[in-house]
Enzyme design. Sequence first.
Site, PDB file in Angstrom:
ATOM      1  CB  ALA A 132      -0.891  -0.021   1.240  1.00 20.10           C
ATOM      2  CD  GLU A 138      -2.012  -7.589   3.251  1.00 20.87           C
ATOM      3  OE1 GLU A 138      -1.800  -6.422   2.874  1.00 20.87           O
ATOM      4  OE2 GLU A 138      -2.419  -7.866   4.394  1.00 20.87           O
ATOM      5  N   GLY A 187       0.797  -4.961   1.034  1.00 15.60           N
ATOM      6  CA  GLY A 187      -0.446  -5.043   0.251  1.00 15.60           C
ATOM      7  C   GLY A 187      -0.235  -5.688  -1.106  1.00 15.60           C
ATOM      8  CD  GLU A 190       2.258  -5.442   5.720  1.00 13.41           C
ATOM      9  OE1 GLU A 190       3.102  -6.343   5.924  1.00 13.41           O
ATOM     10  OE2 GLU A 190       1.349  -5.546   4.868  1.00 13.41           O
TER      11      GLU A 190
HETATM   12  N1  CO8 Z   1       4.644   3.187  -0.666  1.00 10.57           N
HETATM   13  C1  CO8 Z   1       5.028   4.347  -1.237  1.00 10.57           C
HETATM   14  N2  CO8 Z   1       6.140   4.484  -1.991  1.00 10.57           N
HETATM   15  C2  CO8 Z   1       6.902   3.388  -2.156  1.00 10.57           C
HETATM   16  C3  CO8 Z   1       6.578   2.146  -1.597  1.00 10.57           C
HETATM   17  C4  CO8 Z   1       5.379   2.055  -0.816  1.00 10.57           C
HETATM   18  N3  CO8 Z   1       4.922   0.909  -0.275  1.00 10.57           N
HETATM   19  N4  CO8 Z   1       7.533   1.256  -1.918  1.00 10.57           N
HETATM   20  C5  CO8 Z   1       8.424   1.909  -2.683  1.00 10.57           C
HETATM   21  N5  CO8 Z   1       8.056   3.203  -2.829  1.00 10.57           N
HETATM   22  C6  CO8 Z   1       8.733   4.258  -3.565  1.00 10.57           C
HETATM   23  C7  CO8 Z   1       9.959   4.763  -2.826  1.00 10.57           C
HETATM   24  O1  CO8 Z   1       9.574   5.721  -1.844  1.00 10.57           O
HETATM   25  C8  CO8 Z   1      10.777   5.360  -3.944  1.00 10.57           C
HETATM   26  O2  CO8 Z   1      10.219   6.606  -4.287  1.00 10.57           O
HETATM   27  P1  CO8 Z   1      11.200   7.898  -4.503  1.00 10.57           P
HETATM   28  O3  CO8 Z   1      12.008   7.536  -5.724  1.00 10.57           O
HETATM   29  O4  CO8 Z   1      10.240   9.011  -4.710  1.00 10.57           O
HETATM   30  O5  CO8 Z   1      12.034   8.001  -3.291  1.00 10.57           O
HETATM   31  C9  CO8 Z   1      10.497   4.407  -5.113  1.00 10.57           C
HETATM   32  O6  CO8 Z   1       9.291   3.721  -4.771  1.00 10.57           O
HETATM   33  C10 CO8 Z   1      11.571   3.363  -5.321  1.00 10.57           C
HETATM   34  O7  CO8 Z   1      11.773   2.697  -4.096  1.00 10.57           O
HETATM   35  P2  CO8 Z   1      13.219   2.548  -3.389  1.00 10.57           P
HETATM   36  O8  CO8 Z   1      14.102   3.676  -3.772  1.00 10.57           O
HETATM   37  O9  CO8 Z   1      12.984   2.317  -1.948  1.00 10.57           O
HETATM   38  O10 CO8 Z   1      13.737   1.224  -4.110  1.00 10.57           O
HETATM   39  P3  CO8 Z   1      14.782   0.154  -3.546  1.00 10.57           P
HETATM   40  O11 CO8 Z   1      15.105  -0.738  -4.670  1.00 10.57           O
HETATM   41  O12 CO8 Z   1      15.893   0.837  -2.834  1.00 10.57           O
HETATM   42  O13 CO8 Z   1      13.938  -0.681  -2.431  1.00 10.57           O
HETATM   43  C11 CO8 Z   1      12.040  -1.865  -1.580  1.00 10.57           C
HETATM   44  C12 CO8 Z   1      12.873  -1.484  -2.824  1.00 10.57           C
HETATM   45  C13 CO8 Z   1      12.866  -2.779  -0.679  1.00 10.57           C
HETATM   46  C14 CO8 Z   1      10.807  -2.617  -2.078  1.00 10.57           C
HETATM   47  C15 CO8 Z   1      11.640  -0.583  -0.817  1.00 10.57           C
HETATM   48  O14 CO8 Z   1      11.076   0.342  -1.724  1.00 10.57           O
HETATM   49  C16 CO8 Z   1      10.652  -0.802   0.291  1.00 10.57           C
HETATM   50  O15 CO8 Z   1      11.000  -1.294   1.335  1.00 10.57           O
HETATM   51  N6  CO8 Z   1       9.365  -0.431   0.061  1.00 10.57           N
HETATM   52  C17 CO8 Z   1       8.346  -0.483   1.068  1.00 10.57           C
HETATM   53  C18 CO8 Z   1       7.843  -1.893   1.265  1.00 10.57           C
HETATM   54  C19 CO8 Z   1       6.806  -1.928   2.347  1.00 10.57           C
HETATM   55  O16 CO8 Z   1       7.054  -1.591   3.493  1.00 10.57           O
HETATM   56  N7  CO8 Z   1       5.587  -2.352   1.994  1.00 10.57           N
HETATM   57  C20 CO8 Z   1       4.480  -2.441   2.918  1.00 10.57           C
HETATM   58  C21 CO8 Z   1       3.700  -1.165   2.911  1.00 10.57           C
HETATM   59  S1  CO8 Z   1       2.397  -1.139   4.127  1.00 10.57           S
HETATM   60  C22 CO8 Z   1       1.170  -2.094   3.465  1.00 10.57           C
HETATM   61  O17 CO8 Z   1       1.264  -2.575   2.371  1.00 10.57           O
HETATM   62  C23 CO8 Z   1      -0.029  -2.328   4.325  1.00 10.57           C
HETATM   63  C24 CO8 Z   1      -1.171  -2.920   3.517  1.00 10.57           C
HETATM   64  C25 CO8 Z   1      -2.447  -2.734   4.254  1.00 10.57           C
HETATM   65  C26 CO8 Z   1      -3.619  -2.653   3.277  1.00 10.57           C
HETATM   66  C27 CO8 Z   1      -4.941  -2.396   3.966  1.00 10.57           C
HETATM   67  C28 CO8 Z   1      -5.075  -0.950   4.394  1.00 10.57           C
HETATM   68  C29 CO8 Z   1      -5.540  -0.035   3.338  1.00 10.57           C
END
Ligand code: CO8
Length: 258
Positions: A66, A112, A109, A132
Amino acid sequence: MSDEPLVISSVEGPIAILTLNRPQALNALSPALIDNLIRHLEMYDADDLIRAIIITGAGRAFAAGADIKAMANATPIEMLTSGMIARWARIAAIRKPVIAAVNGYALGGGCELAMMCDIILASETAQFGQPEINIGIIPGAGGTQRLTRALGPYRAMEMVLTGATISAHEAAAHGLVNRVCPPETLLDEARRVAQTIAAKSPLAVQLAKEAVRAAAETTVREGLAIELRNFYLLFASEDQKEGMRAFIEKRAPNFSGR
Ligand code: CO8
């Protein structure tokens, strides 16, 4: 904001392919992207010409979760009243078969979403996880339940508590994905499975999906009752008569969906 559609949709005969398209944000599932996805899923679910739907992602992610930026300042009441959570139930409620072609990160998400699909094909580059816990929350769109049913309680618990990801091959070894494909053949494999399903009676497919789903979502007793009801119901269909007649006449069936 870019003019690119958040979901690219294409139709190939009886198959609809939906591509999550926010690659610069690793296809983070913003409310707008989810709304878009649901609109397409529900449209194809209602379209008699479509028999199977494939979901994949543009770039190096299926979906990295998400959208954290869209949720960071939300209150519980906003989460509730915005319909953010209710939206996800509509994805799981699609009646046609949905195949996830997981091309990269399937996190939070994103994992999921894959688990709401009926068949999960993964490219060798895919990674699955519920990270998460790393940002102070827990899965909210079914992760604690569906991952536990797919992997068993101990592996799921470790992933949910540590936030560790697993590779496509580990996911396949433990039953979370159907099989792993080279990245360049992932979509073709998804098309192949979708075509195979599309050639069956759509009524039987829909009622089979409902019955198999029931195994994970109800008791065995209720699931058996749903299976039996659907089994009987299909004897009211022209497709059952055609399918059995075709077998006896040693020819391919011609299913009409009635
Ligand atoms: N949300 C928003 N932006 C994101 C997300 C995310 N989940 N994941 C990546 N991005 C963005 C980054 O902020 C970045 O943007 P910018 O270039 O503007 O800084 C761009 O995507 C590229 O990402 P990275 O630079 O971080 O890329 P890396 O290769 O270094 O890392 C990863 C890749 C490991 C996947 C890393 O991006 C990461 O850890 N992402 C987050 C993963 C995460 O925590 N996911 C869970 C989110 S919470 C959730 O899903 C709850 C679901 C509940 C649903 C029900 C409620 C509505």
